[in-house]
Design a protein around this motif. Sequence first.
Motif, mmCIF file in Angstrom:
data_model
loop_
_atom_site.group_PDB
_atom_site.id
_atom_site.type_symbol
_atom_site.label_atom_id
_atom_site.label_comp_id
_atom_site.label_asym_id
_atom_site.label_seq_id
_atom_site.Cartn_x
_atom_site.Cartn_y
_atom_site.Cartn_z
ATOM 1 N N VAL A 218 0.846 -1.201 0.000
ATOM 2 C CA VAL A 218 0.000 0.000 0.000
ATOM 3 C C VAL A 218 0.880 1.249 0.000
ATOM 4 O O VAL A 218 0.612 2.220 -0.716
ATOM 5 N N SER A 219 1.947 1.220 0.801
ATOM 6 C CA SER A 219 2.866 2.356 0.844
ATOM 7 C C SER A 219 3.507 2.587 -0.518
ATOM 8 O O SER A 219 3.688 3.730 -0.949
ATOM 9 N N ALA A 220 3.846 1.500 -1.195
ATOM 10 C CA ALA A 220 4.439 1.631 -2.528
ATOM 11 C C ALA A 220 3.407 2.123 -3.541
ATOM 12 O O ALA A 220 3.708 2.950 -4.403
ATOM 13 N N LEU A 221 2.154 1.605 -3.445
ATOM 14 C CA LEU A 221 1.111 2.004 -4.383
ATOM 15 C C LEU A 221 0.761 3.480 -4.248
ATOM 16 O O LEU A 221 0.301 4.105 -5.212
ATOM 17 N N LEU A 222 0.985 4.054 -3.073
ATOM 18 C CA LEU A 222 0.745 5.488 -2.898
ATOM 19 C C LEU A 222 1.491 6.308 -3.945
ATOM 20 O O LEU A 222 1.034 7.379 -4.353
ATOM 21 N N HIS A 223 2.652 5.790 -4.380
ATOM 22 C CA HIS A 223 3.490 6.540 -5.313
ATOM 23 C C HIS A 223 3.151 6.246 -6.762
ATOM 24 O O HIS A 223 3.853 6.686 -7.672
ATOM 25 N N ALA A 224 2.067 5.484 -6.980
ATOM 26 C CA ALA A 224 1.566 5.265 -8.329
ATOM 27 C C ALA A 224 0.401 6.214 -8.590
ATOM 28 O O ALA A 224 -0.697 5.803 -8.935
ATOM 29 N N GLY A 225 0.637 7.500 -8.385
ATOM 30 C CA GLY A 225 -0.361 8.508 -8.715
ATOM 31 C C GLY A 225 -1.333 8.859 -7.619
ATOM 32 O O GLY A 225 -2.218 9.690 -7.834
ATOM 33 N N VAL A 226 -1.239 8.245 -6.434
ATOM 34 C CA VAL A 226 -2.174 8.561 -5.349
ATOM 35 C C VAL A 226 -1.690 9.790 -4.588
ATOM 36 O O VAL A 226 -2.353 10.829 -4.566
ATOM 37 N N ILE A 227 -0.533 9.677 -3.937
ATOM 38 C CA ILE A 227 0.017 10.829 -3.216
ATOM 39 C C ILE A 227 0.434 11.928 -4.195
ATOM 40 O O ILE A 227 0.454 13.109 -3.861
ATOM 41 N N ASN A 228 0.747 11.538 -5.446
ATOM 42 C CA ASN A 228 1.160 12.515 -6.458
ATOM 43 C C ASN A 228 -0.015 13.207 -7.130
ATOM 44 O O ASN A 228 0.198 14.099 -7.967
ATOM 45 N N ALA A 229 -1.231 12.792 -6.806
ATOM 46 C CA ALA A 229 -2.392 13.360 -7.486
ATOM 47 C C ALA A 229 -2.516 14.861 -7.247
ATOM 48 O O ALA A 229 -3.029 15.588 -8.095
ATOM 49 N N SER B 220 8.503 8.935 -7.867
ATOM 50 C CA SER B 220 7.641 7.753 -7.798
ATOM 51 C C SER B 220 8.440 6.479 -8.001
ATOM 52 O O SER B 220 8.269 5.494 -7.269
ATOM 53 N N LEU B 221 9.308 6.472 -8.990
ATOM 54 C CA LEU B 221 10.100 5.276 -9.267
ATOM 55 C C LEU B 221 11.041 4.967 -8.113
ATOM 56 O O LEU B 221 11.161 3.809 -7.679
ATOM 57 N N TYR B 222 11.709 6.002 -7.614
ATOM 58 C CA TYR B 222 12.667 5.786 -6.525
ATOM 59 C C TYR B 222 11.969 5.345 -5.245
ATOM 60 O O TYR B 222 12.370 4.365 -4.594
ATOM 61 N N LYS B 223 10.886 6.038 -4.879
ATOM 62 C CA LYS B 223 10.292 5.781 -3.579
ATOM 63 C C LYS B 223 9.496 4.480 -3.554
ATOM 64 O O LYS B 223 9.462 3.784 -2.524
ATOM 65 N N ALA B 224 8.847 4.118 -4.663
ATOM 66 C CA ALA B 224 8.159 2.830 -4.708
ATOM 67 C C ALA B 224 9.159 1.698 -4.502
ATOM 68 O O ALA B 224 8.912 0.751 -3.748
ATOM 69 N N HIS B 225 10.317 1.804 -5.156
ATOM 70 C CA HIS B 225 11.372 0.798 -4.957
ATOM 71 C C HIS B 225 11.851 0.800 -3.512
ATOM 72 O O HIS B 225 12.075 -0.271 -2.913
ATOM 73 N N ALA B 226 12.014 1.975 -2.931
ATOM 74 C CA ALA B 226 12.517 2.070 -1.557
ATOM 75 C C ALA B 226 11.564 1.383 -0.580
ATOM 76 O O ALA B 226 12.001 0.672 0.331
ATOM 77 N N PHE B 227 10.259 1.562 -0.762
ATOM 78 C CA PHE B 227 9.304 0.911 0.136
ATOM 79 C C PHE B 227 9.303 -0.601 -0.051
ATOM 80 O O PHE B 227 9.262 -1.358 0.922
ATOM 81 N N LEU B 228 9.340 -1.040 -1.300
ATOM 82 C CA LEU B 228 9.320 -2.474 -1.546
ATOM 83 C C LEU B 228 10.587 -3.160 -1.038
ATOM 84 O O LEU B 228 10.567 -4.342 -0.699
#
Length: 519
Positions: A242-253, A331-339
Motif C-alpha cells: 500500500v505504501s508503494a502504491l501510494l506513489h503510483a499517482g495517489v500521493i502525487n495526485a 515515484s520510481l525511486y520511492k516505490a522501490h525504496a518501500f518495496l
Amino acid sequence: MPYDLIPLIAPAILLLAAGFAFTRPGRRPRFVPKVTEAAALIALAVAILSAGVLMLQGAGTGPVLGIAGAGLSTRLDVVSVTMLVLVSFVGWVVVRYSAAYLDGEARQGAFLGWMVTTLAVVLLLVQAGNLVHLVVAWIATSLCLHRLILFYDDRRNAIRAARKKYIVARIGDVALIGASVLLAIGFGSLDIATILASAGEGSVPAAAPWAAGLIALAAILKSAQFPMHGWLTEVMEAPTPVSALLHAGVINAGGFILIRFADVMLLSPGVLAVLVMIGGFTALFGGLAMLAQPAVKTSLAWSTIAQMGFMIMQCGLALFPLALLHIVAHSLYKAHAFLASGTAVDLVAAIRRPGPIAIPDSRAVARAFALALTIYVVIGFAFGFDSKSPQAIALGAILIFGVAYLLAQGLADAAPRVLTQRTAIYAITASVSYFLLQIGAEWLTAGTLPATPSPGPLEWALLVLALFSFGLVAIAQATFPLWAYHPAAAGLRVHLSNGLYANAIFDRLIGNWSLRRSD
C-alpha cells in the motif's frame, strides 16, 4: 476504434480483474494473483500503446463516451500519457510484489481486488478529459485507498490513520468539487481542454482566482502538506504494498492536478505564492524530521512528505515541466525504496564501517558551497543562462546545495584526495544533469504546459527566501558534526522526531486519542 478510447481499456481490464478477485476474497485464492498481475501488465501495455498513439496522431481531447460531454472522457497529451505509463508501471510492479507478500493472508483475494481497483481509478483520474470524470475519479481514489489502509481493521493505529485520511480527503473532495463548479460557470464548459485553452488565451473570469485557490487546497491536502500531513506517516500500519502504491499517482495526485490546470493557476499569482511558502516549508520540515525517525518506513514516509512539498513548491514557481519530471523520478525511486524496506536490517548488518569519516570545519564548508555554486554558474552559462527563467535558475541552485554537503566532506583536511575528486565530479554531474533534464522536460511539454512567466516583486521575494532557507538548512546539515552533541541538538531531534507535534494536535481536534472503531 477511436484513438481516444484506447486509454480506457486499461482501467476496464483492471476492474474486470478486481471483480474476479472479489469473488474469491480468501486465503490463497486460485488464479487471482495471476489474473491481477496479468491485468496490471496489460494496463502497462495499453499505456505504452497510448504513448505511441500520441506520438503518431497527436493529442485527443474530445469526449469519447457519455452524453453531451458530461460523462466519461479522455484527454491524451504529454501529461496524461506520462502519468499513464508511470502509474501502470509502478502498479504492475506492486501488484506482482503483493502476490508473494500477502501469500497466506486470510483476505489475500480481497486485498488484490482493492489494489487493482485503486490502480484502475488512478488511471481514470490521470486521463480525465472533463470535470465530472475528474471529480468522480478523484473521490474514488481516496475511497479505495481507505479500504487498503483498513486491511488490518483490528489495528488501532490503522483505524486512526484511516479516519484521519478520510477527514482530510473529504475536505479535499469538497474543494475540488467547488473548483470544478466555479470553472464550469466561469469558462462555460465542463471540457478541460476548452477551459485550459481559454485560460491560456488570457481569459480571466471573476471566479478563476477562487477556483485556483480551491484547486491548490485540494492539492495540498492530497499531497500531505503541513500541517495536514500526519495521516501519511501513520499509513505505514497498512501492508508495505500500500505504501508503494501510494506513489503510483495517489500521493502525487495533488501535483498532477496543479500541472493539469497550470494555465488556470497562472491566472492567480497570489495562490502560486502560497504554494511556494507551504511547499517550501513542508520540504524543509519533512526533510529534517526524516533524519530523526527510528523506523525505516516512517523515515521513508517523511521523505515522501518532503518530496511532495518540493514538488508543490515547483508548481508554485510555475515550473510545471520540472514538477512533472519530479513526479516521475520520485515515484520510481520511492516505490522501490518501500518495496525494499524489508531488507534494510540485513543491509545495515552487512555494512562494514570504512573507518573514520572526514569531518569538515567551517572553512571547508564555506569553500564547498563557493565551489559548488561556481561550478553551477559556469555550467549554467555554458547552457545559456539568458534563456532560463529566474525560477529555474534558483531551483537549480537549491538542488546544488545538496551537492555542496558532499563537497564539504571532500574538502575536509583529513579527506583523501580521491574523495575530493569524486565529490567535485558529483557537483559537475549534478549541474549538467539538471540543465539537460530541464531542457528535455520543457521540450517534451512545449505546447501542452505554459512557459514560466517572468517573476514579479512577490516572486522575487519568494525566490530569495527559498534560497536563503534551503541554503541555511544545507549549511546546518554540512556542519552537523560540529554541533550535533550540543544539548540543544538533542532536544531538537526529539521535537523533529515528533513532527513538531502538529499531528498530535490534529489527533486532539478530531478525538483520535479515544478512537474505538472505524467510521
